[in-house]
Design an enzyme around this catalytic site. Structure first.
Site: not given
Ligand SMILES: Cc1ncc(COP(=O)(O)O)c(C=O)c1O
Length: 427
Positions: A213, A238
């Protein structure tokens, strides 16, 4: 690019912040963002990036012309090409070839799709390995992926102290039972930054796949997905890509995952989406990970932010990120530790992304006092972390210095007790 070694870092922390700003080669990028209130110190670009001026103009064009005037004709005239072009631009930022990065869904959904695709490809192995510094939604999505595939699959969440060095604990846990290692490259809590190659190499040695991620690293940490032989990656647009609130995420799969299937198949990921044939096969390339109609307006609005990152160069962005973080840490050690703060991020720059977390028992009150009384926006992650995100395209050295004195103002002016009982929904 300026490479920071210990002597150049010493130079930074001894220099006046105004001089650092005037020497800063990226300084001009700040004027490309909407900054309505110059007194506002925004240190939450690691959560939601600022609005590029170009994006503000583009909204008008998309809504009035592409939607308002051209209506459905925009699909043929531009939308198909536009969406894949923007994916390719993100690909440039993360070291992927054209067509390898596709924009889709949210990060959580992309992660779920990618994880299930791995688990379905090799059902002999049952372990999905992650750690407790991973984003909670990732752990939830990994668990959902495991239970969607079989009741024998399990997610092992390693307990790691990522402020110190969690590498050995992880490397030791990667063995032949592991189907998938999935981590956030930069932890949303401490800012710990994993070495992609090191972890991926170990996973490959035992026949496991890796799924990263990149939400907290894309656009601010140099990434080379192909060079580092990453199997799968997802990330959001974002934060440091400045794509806008709720902008869609992206997904990457390498060639060695080309047979992996999207578990949420849909018309938009098929070979001929506009053939409207329920038997149409999934696309052969990474478009197969798409499902339904993309959120076009938000997708198109990602482009100006990504263009700024490409124009500045991720290596240059990283250099400034290191400089801003080192300056903040130096001043925090001198001026904030006496106020009861502890440093909750790695001290070694190579082990950090672009935010620094400080822990304090009154973190929530401090965050609220900074936002409501000091025109300074960090964020707070429970129970005790105040995070300060440095977005090199618009954060200045002067802001870092000023932020430290505003934190001190909170303590000296009684702000902590005034906000002790505040419980905002978004901390
Ligand atoms: C490291 C990480 N992974 C996943 C997410 C969640 O992303 P989404 O709301 O686009 O699913 C976030 C949200 O801040 C994040 O910081």
């Amino acid at each position: 690019m300026v490479e920071y070694d210990s002597s150049s870092i010493k130079n930074i922390i001894q220099k006046d912040s105004k001089d650092l700003d005037s020497d800063d080669e990226l300084a001009g990028f700040r004027s490309k963002f909407v900054i309505e209130d110059p007194n506002l110190i925004y240190l939450d670009g690691n959560s939601l990036g600022r609005l590029p001026i170009k994006t503000k103009e583009l909204v008008q064009e998309i809504v009035s012309e592409q939607w308002g005037d051209r209506l459905i004709r925009s699909w043929n005239e531009r939308w198909l090409e536009d969406t894949s072009r923007i994916g390719d631009k993100i690909g440039l930022v993360v070291g992927a070839k054209p067509g390898e990065v596709v924009i889709a869904d949210s990060t959580s959904v992309c992660l779920y799709k990618a994880a299930v695709s791995v688990l379905l490809s090799d059902q002999e192995r049952s372990v999905i390995l992650t750690d407790d510094q991973n984003f909670p939604s990732d752990i939830q999505a990994l668990r959902a992926a495991a239970s969607a595939v079989s009741k024998d699959h399990e997610v092992v969440v390693l307990e790691s102290d990522s402020v110190e060095d969690p590498v050995d604990v992880l490397l030791e846990a990667i063995d032949e039972t592991v189907a998938l290692v999935s981590l956030s490259q930069v932890s949303y809590r401490s800012g710990w930054c994993w070495d992609l190659s090191l972890i991926s190499q170990k996973a490959h040695e035992v026949g496991a796949k890796v799924l990263w991620d990149l939400s907290h690293s894309v656009g601010v940490v140099p990434i080379d997905l192909r060079g580092e032989e990453i199997d799968l990656a997802v990330g959001c647009t974002y934060k440091y890509l400045n794509g806008g609130p709720g902008a869609p995420a992206f997904i990457y799969a390498s060639e060695n995952c080309k047979d992996f299937i999207n578990p949420i198949a849909g018309w938009y990921g098929s070979k001929n989406p506009f053939g409207f044939d329920p038997d149409c096969q999934p696309d052969r390339d990474n478009r197969r990970f798409l499902t339904g109609t993309p959120p076009l307006i938000s997708t198109l609005l990602i482009e100006p932010g990504v263009d700024l990152v490409i124009e500045a160069g991720v290596q240059n962005i990283r250099s400034k990120s290191v400089a801003l973080s080192e300056m903040f840490l130096f001043k925090a050690r001198q001026e904030l530790l006496p106020l009861g703060f502890e440093i909750a991020s790695p001290l070694e720059k190579n082990n950090r992304g672009s935010h620094v977390a400080l822990s304090h028992s009154s973190a929530l009150a401090i965050g609220q006092a900074l936002i409501n009384e000091q025109s300074t926006i960090p964020d707070v992650r429970p129970p005790d972390l105040v995070r300060f995100g440095f977005a090199p395209l618009y954060t200045t050295f002067t802001e870092i210095e000023e932020c430290i004195s505003r934190i001190k103002n909170v303590f000296e002016g009684g702000g902590v007790s005034r906000w002790e009982n505040s419980h905002p929904i978004v901390p």
